[in-house]
Design a protein around this motif. Structure first.
Motif, short mmCIF file in Angstrom:
data_model
loop_
_atom_site.label_atom_id
_atom_site.label_comp_id
_atom_site.label_asym_id
_atom_site.label_seq_id
_atom_site.Cartn_x
_atom_site.Cartn_y
_atom_site.Cartn_z
N PRO A 42 39.90 -15.16 54.96
CA PRO A 42 40.80 -15.42 56.08
C PRO A 42 42.06 -15.57 55.76
O PRO A 42 42.43 -16.20 54.63
CB PRO A 42 40.40 -16.79 56.75
CG PRO A 42 39.72 -17.58 55.77
CD PRO A 42 39.21 -16.48 54.74
N ALA A 43 43.27 -15.19 56.72
CA ALA A 43 44.64 -15.28 56.41
C ALA A 43 45.36 -16.22 57.34
O ALA A 43 45.16 -16.05 58.57
CB ALA A 43 45.04 -13.84 56.24
N ALA A 44 46.26 -17.00 56.72
CA ALA A 44 47.17 -17.52 57.81
C ALA A 44 48.63 -16.68 57.40
O ALA A 44 49.09 -17.06 56.62
CB ALA A 44 47.41 -19.06 57.61
N VAL A 45 49.09 -16.13 58.44
CA VAL A 45 50.00 -15.09 58.31
C VAL A 45 51.45 -15.59 59.02
O VAL A 45 51.42 -15.97 60.21
CB VAL A 45 49.80 -13.50 58.84
CG1 VAL A 45 50.95 -12.95 58.68
CG2 VAL A 45 48.67 -12.90 58.15
N LEU A 46 52.30 -15.67 58.18
CA LEU A 46 53.73 -16.03 58.61
C LEU A 46 54.80 -14.83 58.46
O LEU A 46 54.71 -14.12 57.61
CB LEU A 46 54.26 -17.13 57.57
CG LEU A 46 53.46 -18.36 57.36
CD1 LEU A 46 53.95 -19.50 56.68
CD2 LEU A 46 52.69 -18.93 58.57
N VAL A 47 55.20 -14.53 59.60
CA VAL A 47 56.02 -13.11 59.96
C VAL A 47 57.32 -13.40 59.94
O VAL A 47 57.66 -14.75 60.36
CB VAL A 47 55.44 -12.23 60.95
CG1 VAL A 47 53.89 -11.89 60.87
CG2 VAL A 47 55.55 -13.44 62.49
N ARG A 48 58.23 -12.71 59.85
CA ARG A 48 59.71 -12.72 59.68
C ARG A 48 60.28 -11.70 60.96
O ARG A 48 61.58 -11.90 60.89
CB ARG A 48 60.34 -12.60 58.48
CG ARG A 48 59.66 -13.40 57.33
CD ARG A 48 60.70 -13.04 56.03
NE ARG A 48 60.20 -13.91 54.86
CZ ARG A 48 60.17 -15.39 54.86
NH1 ARG A 48 60.66 -16.08 55.88
NH2 ARG A 48 59.70 -15.87 53.71
N SER A 49 59.60 -11.16 61.57
CA SER A 49 60.00 -10.30 62.69
C SER A 49 58.89 -9.95 63.70
O SER A 49 57.82 -10.13 63.26
CB SER A 49 60.55 -9.15 62.06
OG SER A 49 59.49 -8.08 61.67
N ALA A 50 59.22 -9.48 64.90
CA ALA A 50 58.36 -8.92 65.60
C ALA A 50 57.47 -7.74 65.28
O ALA A 50 56.36 -7.78 65.49
CB ALA A 50 59.03 -8.50 67.02
N VAL A 92 52.80 -14.44 53.76
CA VAL A 92 54.20 -13.99 54.29
C VAL A 92 54.21 -12.60 54.40
O VAL A 92 53.85 -11.87 53.11
CB VAL A 92 55.31 -14.77 53.42
CG1 VAL A 92 56.67 -14.18 54.09
CG2 VAL A 92 55.40 -16.21 53.63
N VAL A 93 54.62 -11.87 55.53
CA VAL A 93 54.54 -10.70 55.63
C VAL A 93 56.02 -10.22 56.05
O VAL A 93 56.53 -10.81 56.98
CB VAL A 93 53.63 -10.03 56.82
CG1 VAL A 93 53.72 -8.52 57.06
CG2 VAL A 93 52.06 -10.51 56.44
N ASP A 94 56.52 -9.28 55.19
CA ASP A 94 57.97 -8.96 55.36
C ASP A 94 57.95 -7.49 55.15
O ASP A 94 57.00 -6.48 55.18
CB ASP A 94 58.94 -9.48 54.54
CG ASP A 94 58.81 -9.74 53.31
OD1 ASP A 94 58.08 -8.67 52.71
OD2 ASP A 94 58.99 -10.54 52.31
N ASP A 96 58.53 -5.71 52.76
CA ASP A 96 57.76 -5.33 51.46
C ASP A 96 56.49 -5.36 51.61
O ASP A 96 55.84 -5.34 50.32
CB ASP A 96 58.51 -6.06 50.29
CG ASP A 96 60.11 -5.94 50.12
OD1 ASP A 96 60.37 -4.90 50.46
OD2 ASP A 96 60.77 -7.02 49.84
N GLY A 97 55.75 -5.92 52.58
CA GLY A 97 54.43 -6.17 52.72
C GLY A 97 54.03 -7.34 52.74
O GLY A 97 54.68 -8.26 53.17
N ALA A 98 52.58 -7.70 52.35
CA ALA A 98 52.21 -9.06 52.57
C ALA A 98 52.17 -9.89 51.04
O ALA A 98 51.98 -9.18 49.97
CB ALA A 98 50.55 -9.04 52.98
N HIS A 99 52.55 -10.95 51.12
CA HIS A 99 52.73 -11.82 49.80
C HIS A 99 51.88 -13.05 49.86
O HIS A 99 52.32 -14.20 50.59
CB HIS A 99 54.24 -12.15 49.72
CG HIS A 99 55.15 -11.02 49.83
ND1 HIS A 99 55.44 -10.03 48.84
CD2 HIS A 99 55.76 -10.64 51.05
CE1 HIS A 99 56.21 -9.14 49.09
NE2 HIS A 99 56.34 -9.78 50.47
N PRO A 100 50.48 -12.97 49.61
CA PRO A 100 49.60 -14.10 49.83
C PRO A 100 50.29 -15.08 48.75
O PRO A 100 50.75 -15.00 47.61
CB PRO A 100 48.33 -13.54 49.26
CG PRO A 100 48.52 -12.10 49.30
CD PRO A 100 49.99 -11.81 48.78
N GLY A 101 50.02 -16.70 49.24
CA GLY A 101 50.25 -17.60 48.20
C GLY A 101 49.10 -17.89 47.27
O GLY A 101 48.28 -16.89 47.17
N ALA A 102 48.87 -19.09 46.83
CA ALA A 102 47.96 -19.38 46.12
C ALA A 102 46.45 -19.17 47.11
O ALA A 102 46.57 -19.51 48.16
CB ALA A 102 47.70 -20.91 45.64
#
Length: 438
Positions: A42-50, A92-94, A96-102
């Motif tokens: 599962p993912a908790a995705v934080l986005v920076r744009s619509a 985090v999704v921006d 440049d793509g998806a950037h998973p944390g730990a």
């Protein structure tokens, strides 16, 4: 990295609205042509744009990953830790793509599960579980529309507009990011928006800033929700758009879309209380609190749910006046509804917005006070109509001062409910959720 169409072989069926038009950041797209980020599950995705938010929503619709979607500003360090401990990989999704944390604590993903964060108006945001099916409350065929979506990604209201476009052919979408909100009528007019959903604060702020620009948007459907909807804002929108259908919706992450009213009046008919019908929410009132039993409820919220919203029955209508925790002001032993006082203030043609609270006072314990934003000269609804050829009876009316507003309230409210202090603000306050702090 991101992957574009064609889709992977193991993907599920595309949603029915996959070819609907999207306009994001001024760029034309479709759901089908959105690049899809590769996400953990599962993912908790934080986005920076619509655009990133829409791409993530489509990824969920096709692959069914367990997902919580939000903007970064709504998820502080404490919430990130809570999500990690609950088994989500915060990502985090921006551009440049998806950037998973730990990596999160290992657990099996729940297929198809969507998690929403509540607004946190009465404390820290909570997670409420849904699916695309429980979030999709418009199922009947709809006339073709181009919808404006101004909401923050991941909120219940955002998902309501997004699921409409995902699941219904002909429901196109123009999305505005927060930095575009001040000029959204220009964007909407340029892209043929004829339907828009927003909070009362969103509509009041637009009328306050540039009612003439709003009047140039060819709206046929106007929807309000997320806050108490009073008669003043409904009447103001009716003045600008006399032929549009104007609807207000009561909805929340917990009980879903539970009340829909199309008759142009604040509140809903008292006959709707305790009415039971298959597939429809049941509404009731207990101790002045709205209670909803809804088929669109979140996980673990079946049966009657106390909403925390205060209601009053007036002239055969059930009015939602505000949160129980904030709406009631005790003035010398007499109860005052802040929502009722706010409604009286916003009925004044010179008032664009109002907030009503209680303040400590000698003898009485509390007294009623208010903040208001006055309709600017030349920027009122009447002035906008005058510039577009409509009636303009009050264009030259002087703006009220504090004494005039106190007299206005005194003619319409009992003595103990009249505000004793009224402060004038220069701008309508608004949160990322498009709500005021009322």
């Amino acid at each position: 990295m991101t992957v574009a169409t064609p889709r992977p072989a193991d993907a599920g069926p595309e949603p029915a609205g996959v070819d609907n038009r999207l306009v994001v950041g001024g760029a034309p797209l479709t759901w089908r042509t959105l690049p899809s980020p590769e996400l953990p599950n599962p993912a908790a995705v934080l986005v920076r744009s619509a655009r990133h938010a829409l791409a993530t929503a489509r990824q969920h619709a096709v692959h069914g990953i367990e997902l919580l979607l939000s903007t970064a500003i709504r998820v502080d360090a404490t919430m990130r830790a809570e999500l990690h401990d609950a088994g989500f990989t915060v990502t985090v999704v921006d551009d440049d793509g998806a950037h998973p944390g730990a990596p999160a604590r290992p657990r099996a993903a729940e297929p198809g599960r969507l998690w929403l964060l509540t607004s946190g108006s009465t404390g820290r945001p909570k997670r409420v579980g849904h699916t695309l099916d429980t979030l999709t409350t418009v199922r009947a065929d709809q006339p073709d529309r181009t919808w404006l979506c101004p909401y923050a990604p991941g909120t219940y209201a955002w998902w309501q507009v997004v699921t409409l476009s995902l699941t219904q052919p002909g429901q196109h979408l123009v999305v505005v990011d927060p930095d575009e909100l001040d000029d959204w009528p220009v964007v909407a007019a340029a892209h043929g928006v004829d339907a828009a959903s927003g909070t009362p604060t969103f509509w009041r702020r637009t009328l306050y800033r540039d009612a003439a620009a709003l009047a140039r948007v060819p709206l046929r459907q106007i929807t309000l929700g997320g806050e108490p909807v009073d008669q003043a804002i409904l009447d103001q929108l009716r003045e600008v758009f006399p032929t549009a259908r104007i609807s207000w919706i009561y909805a929340s992450s917990e009980v879903g879309a539970s009340i829909v009213v199309h008759d142009g009046r604040a509140g809903f008919p008292v006959e709707w209380l305790d009415r039971q019908a298959p597939g429809r929410p049941t509404l009731s009132v207990h101790d002045d609190e709205l209670v909803v039993t809804s088929p669109y409820h979140g996980v673990g919220l079946s049966g009657p749910v106390r909403t925390g919203d205060r209601v009053q029955v007036v002239d055969g209508r059930v009015l939602i006046t505000g949160r129980l925790d904030f709406d009631e002001i005790n003035v010398g032993g007499s109860k005052v509804s802040a929502g009722v006082v706010r409604s009286v203030l916003t009925q004044h043609p010179g008032v664009a917005w109002a907030r009503v609270t209680g303040r400590r006072a000698p003898v009485l314990g509390r007294m009623v006070v208010a903040d208001v934003v006055l309709a600017p000269a030349g920027g009122s609804v009447d002035a906008a109509l005058a510039r577009t050829g409509g009636p303009a009876e009050h264009v030259d009316a002087p703006l009220p001062d504090e004494a005039a507003l106190v007299r206005w309230c005194g003619d319409r409210l009992p003595e103990h409910a009249v505000p004793r202090r009224i402060r004038v603000l220069t701008e309508i306050p608004v949160k990322e959720t498009l709500k005021s702090d009322v």
